[in-house]
Design a protein around this motif. Structure first.
Motif, PDB file in Angstrom:
ATOM      1  N   ALA A 124       0.820  -1.224   0.000  1.00 39.88           N
ATOM      2  CA  ALA A 124       0.000   0.000   0.000  1.00 39.88           C
ATOM      3  C   ALA A 124       0.849   1.267   0.000  1.00 39.88           C
ATOM      4  N   LEU A 125       1.860   1.326   0.856  1.00 36.27           N
ATOM      5  CA  LEU A 125       2.592   2.585   1.009  1.00 36.27           C
ATOM      6  C   LEU A 125       3.285   3.090  -0.258  1.00 36.27           C
ATOM      7  N   PRO A 126       3.829   2.180  -1.100  1.00 33.83           N
ATOM      8  CA  PRO A 126       4.458   2.708  -2.314  1.00 33.83           C
ATOM      9  C   PRO A 126       3.477   3.438  -3.225  1.00 33.83           C
ATOM     10  N   LEU A 127       2.183   3.269  -2.988  1.00 35.17           N
ATOM     11  CA  LEU A 127       1.178   3.904  -3.852  1.00 35.17           C
ATOM     12  C   LEU A 127       0.839   5.317  -3.384  1.00 35.17           C
ATOM     13  N   LEU A 128       1.531   5.791  -2.361  1.00 39.77           N
ATOM     14  CA  LEU A 128       1.206   7.109  -1.807  1.00 39.77           C
ATOM     15  C   LEU A 128       1.244   8.241  -2.842  1.00 39.77           C
ATOM     16  N   PRO A 129       2.287   8.311  -3.689  1.00 42.22           N
ATOM     17  CA  PRO A 129       2.276   9.413  -4.665  1.00 42.22           C
ATOM     18  C   PRO A 129       1.037   9.384  -5.556  1.00 42.22           C
ATOM     19  N   SER A 130       0.636   8.169  -5.950  1.00 38.23           N
ATOM     20  CA  SER A 130      -0.520   8.041  -6.817  1.00 38.23           C
ATOM     21  C   SER A 130      -1.793   8.529  -6.114  1.00 38.23           C
ATOM     22  N   ILE A 131      -1.951   8.123  -4.857  1.00 39.81           N
ATOM     23  CA  ILE A 131      -3.135   8.535  -4.096  1.00 39.81           C
ATOM     24  C   ILE A 131      -3.091  10.037  -3.818  1.00 39.81           C
ATOM     25  N   ALA A 132      -1.877  10.551  -3.583  1.00 40.71           N
ATOM     26  CA  ALA A 132      -1.751  11.999  -3.333  1.00 40.71           C
ATOM     27  C   ALA A 132      -2.193  12.783  -4.569  1.00 40.71           C
TER      28      ALA A 132
END
Lengths: 305, 84
Positions: A124-132
């Motif tokens: 989940a955490l590597p997807l942070l830029p995408s979610i941001a």
């Protein structure tokens, strides 16, 4: 006195029957707007709080609808970028990357908090830029976007057991993000121009003609427009930005965007084409300011007689 | 149908064509027109370079560091304890 009391009771009963016991509270502030103005003039059709179909995020709506990611699965890329081990399994006749973190739900549970945290950190955490980026596209200002990102990841962490390993985590997170966004959004009456995809369709050709006339036809080949594009996207009205980001950066299809934003596909199309045109106009100005203007060729002169 | 009308029709299908949502019959029509018409082909090239540029637009990683730190703090308060 007696008449007054009866009158009051009749009034109260009428309100409760028409609007439910919490009629005054539940009534959305824009309900009049919906009755008096044409829907066609409203870019964001107002929807009462109770009518929002909140998608339960323990069901991956895209997987449920059989819309398995086309082409290379982004999750495989994210996993390998995150340094996580994964194997590929066949599921629904497709190769689906599967993190080798836990093989079954019972194994996930037996691994306890440590296993769960490792899995969350890798998937989940590597997807942070995408979610941001998605959160920034949905909200109007940076502070709101940051709150939304934080709440999305908190919800995801608390409900991580509901995520099915092997399905698309980015879509799962975006569903949570979207639900959170609608939960907290103050619905505003937003009336802007008519959504008409047909009017915007010629934008693809028009932008090119404008660029060519300005001598900036080669702008994409000759300039590094990356930073200018990021700025131009940030400057877009949120109505257009959300659709452009989801389509052209995150790679969602029209149907998926319509589902995520709860708008009709026709509205997705018109907003997308109009958003793209606005971006192209902004980039053309940038290119011209950056000095990219090849002198127009001299018109051929007729030899003097 | 005059060729000008045809060009307008094709131009109006460039975005749907690039987004891959045209039905096969219309897609074939666009492709065969693009093979013959340099003007429309150049419109398509421009639109396609635009989409590529947007897709590749760099969003500096530094932009996400502040929010990443904030999310990590919130998760740690929630009991999250993995190395990232």
């Amino acid at each position: 006195m007696r008449h007054r009391r009866v009158g009051f009771i009749v009034l109260a009963v009428t309100i409760v029957r028409r609007k439910g016991p919490l009629g005054f509270i539940r009534r959305p502030p824009f309900s009049d707007h919906r009755e008096t103005s044409g829907r066609e003039n409203c870019i964001d059709p107002p929807v009462a709080r109770d009518e929002f179909p909140v998608i339960p995020f323990y069901v991956d709506p895209y997987a449920a609808a059989g819309m398995i990611a086309r082409g290379t699965d982004p999750i495989a890329q994210e996993l390998s970028e995150a340094g996580a081990a994964y194997m590929t399994v066949r599921l629904n006749h497709q190769e689906v990357p599967q993190p080798m973190l836990a093989r079954s739900a019972s194994e996930r549970v037996s691994r306890g908090r440590e296993g769960r945290d490792a899995e969350f950190a890798a998937v989940a955490l590597p997807l942070l830029p995408s979610i941001a980026r998605v959160a920034a596209a949905l909200t109007r200002d940076a502070a709101d976007a940051d709150d939304l990102v934080q709440d999305t990841f908190l919800q995801a962490y608390r409900n991580w057991h509901a995520f099915t390993i092997g399905t698309d985590c980015r879509r799962w997170l975006i569903t949570i993000c979207r639900n959170e966004f609608f939960r907290r959004r103050h619905r505003e009456r937003r009336v802007t121009a008519v959504d008409d995809a047909d009017l915007e369709l010629l934008g693809a050709a028009r932008a090119h003609i404008e660029a060519r006339n300005a001598g900036a036809e080669e702008m994409f080949a000759r300039l590094d427009l990356g930073p200018a594009i990021a700025r131009a996207i940030a400057d877009l009205d949120p109505v257009f930005r959300s659709v452009v980001v989801l389509s052209d950066i995150e790679g969602f299809g029209y149907d998926e965007i319509a589902a995520a934003l709860v708008i009709p596909v026709g509205t997705v199309r018109s907003r997308l084409y109009r958003g793209r045109r606005k971006l192209q106009t902004a980039l053309l100005s940038y290119a011209i300011d950056a000095g990219l203007r090849t002198p127009a060729p001299e018109p051929a002169r007729r030899p003097k007689e | 149908m005059s060729s000008r009308d045809n060009c307008e029709t094709i131009a109006s299908q460039l975005w749907p064509y690039l987004d891959g949502i045209l039905p096969d019959s219309e897609k074939d029509r666009v492709v065969s027109h693009l093979e013959e018409c340099l003007t429309c082909a150049s419109h398509l090239d421009f639109a396609s370079s635009f989409l590529d540029a947007v897709h590749k637009a760099s969003f500096p990683e530094a932009e996400f560091e502040t929010i990443r730190a904030r999310v990590m703090r919130a998760l740690n308060e929630e009991g999250f304890a993995a190395q990232t």
